[in-house]
Design a protein around this motif. Structure first.
Motif, short mmCIF file in Angstrom:
data_model
loop_
_atom_site.label_atom_id
_atom_site.label_comp_id
_atom_site.label_asym_id
_atom_site.label_seq_id
_atom_site.Cartn_x
_atom_site.Cartn_y
_atom_site.Cartn_z
N PRO A 17 10.27 -25.33 14.22
CA PRO A 17 9.27 -26.36 14.52
C PRO A 17 9.36 -27.52 13.52
O PRO A 17 9.63 -27.31 12.34
N LEU A 18 9.13 -28.73 14.02
CA LEU A 18 9.11 -29.89 13.13
C LEU A 18 7.99 -29.75 12.10
O LEU A 18 8.12 -30.16 10.96
N SER A 19 6.88 -29.15 12.52
CA SER A 19 5.73 -28.97 11.65
C SER A 19 4.96 -27.75 12.13
O SER A 19 4.90 -27.49 13.33
N TYR A 20 4.41 -26.98 11.19
CA TYR A 20 3.59 -25.83 11.56
C TYR A 20 2.12 -26.18 11.59
O TYR A 20 1.36 -25.63 12.37
N TYR A 21 1.71 -27.06 10.69
CA TYR A 21 0.28 -27.36 10.61
C TYR A 21 0.10 -28.80 10.22
O TYR A 21 0.33 -29.14 9.08
N PRO A 22 -0.23 -29.68 11.11
CA PRO A 22 -0.51 -29.37 12.50
C PRO A 22 0.78 -29.04 13.24
O PRO A 22 1.85 -29.54 12.90
N LEU A 23 0.65 -28.21 14.24
CA LEU A 23 1.79 -27.78 15.03
C LEU A 23 2.41 -28.99 15.72
O LEU A 23 1.71 -29.86 16.20
N SER A 24 3.73 -29.03 15.75
CA SER A 24 4.43 -30.17 16.35
C SER A 24 4.40 -30.04 17.87
O SER A 24 5.18 -29.29 18.45
N LEU A 25 3.49 -30.76 18.48
CA LEU A 25 3.30 -30.74 19.94
C LEU A 25 3.37 -32.15 20.49
O LEU A 25 2.94 -33.10 19.84
N TRP A 26 3.94 -32.26 21.69
CA TRP A 26 3.94 -33.52 22.43
C TRP A 26 3.21 -33.31 23.73
O TRP A 26 3.23 -32.22 24.31
N SER A 27 2.59 -34.36 24.23
CA SER A 27 1.97 -34.30 25.55
C SER A 27 3.07 -34.14 26.60
O SER A 27 4.24 -34.45 26.34
N ASN B 6 -3.60 -31.74 3.07
CA ASN B 6 -2.56 -30.94 2.44
C ASN B 6 -3.08 -30.19 1.21
O ASN B 6 -2.61 -29.10 0.91
N VAL B 7 -4.06 -30.77 0.50
CA VAL B 7 -4.69 -30.04 -0.60
C VAL B 7 -5.41 -28.82 -0.03
O VAL B 7 -5.27 -27.70 -0.53
N PHE B 8 -6.18 -29.01 1.05
CA PHE B 8 -6.87 -27.89 1.70
C PHE B 8 -5.87 -26.84 2.17
O PHE B 8 -6.10 -25.64 2.01
N LEU B 9 -4.78 -27.29 2.76
CA LEU B 9 -3.76 -26.35 3.26
C LEU B 9 -3.13 -25.58 2.10
O LEU B 9 -2.96 -24.37 2.18
N ARG B 10 -2.78 -26.29 1.02
CA ARG B 10 -2.22 -25.61 -0.16
C ARG B 10 -3.17 -24.52 -0.64
O ARG B 10 -2.75 -23.42 -0.99
N VAL C 168 7.16 -28.41 0.90
CA VAL C 168 6.91 -28.37 2.35
C VAL C 168 6.97 -26.92 2.83
O VAL C 168 6.16 -26.49 3.66
N HIS C 169 7.90 -26.14 2.29
CA HIS C 169 8.03 -24.74 2.67
C HIS C 169 6.74 -23.97 2.39
O HIS C 169 6.28 -23.17 3.21
N GLN C 170 6.12 -24.21 1.23
CA GLN C 170 4.87 -23.53 0.88
C GLN C 170 3.75 -23.92 1.85
O GLN C 170 2.96 -23.07 2.26
N LEU C 171 3.68 -25.21 2.21
CA LEU C 171 2.65 -25.64 3.16
C LEU C 171 2.90 -25.04 4.54
O LEU C 171 1.96 -24.63 5.22
N HIS C 172 4.17 -24.96 4.96
CA HIS C 172 4.49 -24.33 6.25
C HIS C 172 4.09 -22.87 6.24
O HIS C 172 3.51 -22.36 7.20
N LYS C 173 4.38 -22.20 5.14
CA LYS C 173 4.02 -20.77 5.01
C LYS C 173 2.50 -20.61 5.13
O LYS C 173 2.03 -19.73 5.86
N ASN C 174 1.74 -21.45 4.45
CA ASN C 174 0.28 -21.38 4.56
C ASN C 174 -0.19 -21.75 5.96
O ASN C 174 -1.13 -21.16 6.48
N GLY C 175 0.47 -22.74 6.57
CA GLY C 175 0.09 -23.17 7.92
C GLY C 175 0.21 -22.06 8.94
O GLY C 175 -0.58 -21.96 9.88
N ARG C 176 1.19 -21.17 8.76
CA ARG C 176 1.37 -20.05 9.69
C ARG C 176 0.22 -19.05 9.60
O ARG C 176 0.03 -18.24 10.50
N LEU C 177 -0.56 -19.10 8.51
CA LEU C 177 -1.71 -18.22 8.37
C LEU C 177 -2.89 -18.68 9.22
O LEU C 177 -3.85 -17.95 9.41
N PHE C 178 -2.82 -19.93 9.72
CA PHE C 178 -3.92 -20.51 10.49
C PHE C 178 -3.40 -20.98 11.83
O PHE C 178 -3.28 -22.19 12.06
N PRO C 179 -3.05 -20.04 12.73
CA PRO C 179 -2.49 -20.48 14.02
C PRO C 179 -3.51 -21.29 14.81
O PRO C 179 -4.72 -21.10 14.66
N PRO C 180 -3.01 -22.22 15.62
CA PRO C 180 -3.94 -23.01 16.43
C PRO C 180 -4.67 -22.14 17.44
O PRO C 180 -4.29 -20.99 17.67
N ASN C 181 -5.72 -22.70 18.01
CA ASN C 181 -6.53 -21.95 18.98
C ASN C 181 -5.74 -21.58 20.23
O ASN C 181 -6.08 -20.63 20.92
#
Length: 185
Positions: free
Chosen positions: A21-31, A85-89, A154-167
C-alpha cells in the motif's frame, strides 16, 4: 490522491508497483471515478474487482477494488511533522495516563522555557494531563511520559497504522494490507 470514500462508494485500494500500500494510515484509497480514470490512462494494473460494474451503452467494466501503480513511487523516508503523525507515533494515547479521549499535544520542555515544537519535544497528551502539567517540566510536575518523544520513520508509522484498521476493509484488500504480518501456526 487519498480521498475519503465510504464502503458504499466502491473505493479501490492503491498499491505501489511492489504491491505494498502507498499508505497504511490513512489507507491509500481512490474513489471509483479516479480509479477508472487511472485505468483508462494506463497508470495502474487492476489486481482485483468488485462484483459491481459500471455501464455505458457500448461498454461495461467491473469496478476495481485493488489496483497497483505501473510506476514505482519511492516512499518518503522522513514523515512530515504533523499533529496526526505525532498521535500515530504515540498510538493515539496520552503518554502520561494512557487515555485515548480528548487528545492534544504537550511540549515536554514548555515553549515558554525554550522548548521547541519538534519530534523530540512533543508528545500526545489528553487535555486533563496537559492542563495538570501546565508550564512545568516533567520533573517539576512529577509527570513522566510512558514513551519519550522521537522522530519516527515511515516504517514505524506504517507499523502503528496497521494497529488501527479503518472501519471498512473489503475482503480483496486484506492480503495486501497484512501480507507481512506474522502467520499463525
Amino acid at each position: 490522491m487519498n480521498v475519503h470514500v465510504s464502503s458504499s462508494g466502491f473505493p479501490a485500494l492503491v498499491l505501489n508497483a511492489d504491491f505494498r500500500p502507498l499508505s497504511y494510515y490513512p489507507l491509500s484509497l481512490w474513489s471509483w471515478q479516479d480509479t477508472i480514470k487511472a485505468v483508462f490512462l494506463e497508470r495502474v494494473n487492476i489486481v482485483a474487482n468488485y462484483d459491481h460494474a459500471v455501464r455505458s451503452p457500448s461498454f461495461e467494466m467491473k469496478l476495481p477494488s485493488v489496483v497497483s501503480l505501473k510506476t514505482f513511487v519511492k516512499p518518503s523516508t522522513h514523515p512530515a511533522f504533523t499533529r496526526f503523525n505525532v498521535f500515530l507515533r504515540d498510538r493515539f494515547s496520552c503518554q502520561y495516563c494512557g487515555d485515548r479521549d480528548d487528545l492534544t499535544f504537550d511540549h515536554l520542555i514548555p515553549r515558554s522555557r525554550g522548548g521547541l515544537t519538534t519530534w523530540d519535544n512533543v508528545i500526545t497528551a489528553c487535555s486533563p494531563c496537559n492542563l495538570r502539567k501546565a508550564n512545568l517540566t516533567p520533573d517539576e510536575a512529577r509527570m513522566f511520559p510512558s514513551h519519550y518523544p522521537f522522530q519516527p520513520t515511515v516504517h514505524q508509522l506504517h507499523k502503528n497504522g496497521r494497529l488501527f484498521p479503518p472501519n471498512y476493509l473489503h475482503e480483496s484488500w486484506v492480503d495486501y494490507l497484512y501480507w507481512d504480518s506474522e502467520l499463525e501456526p
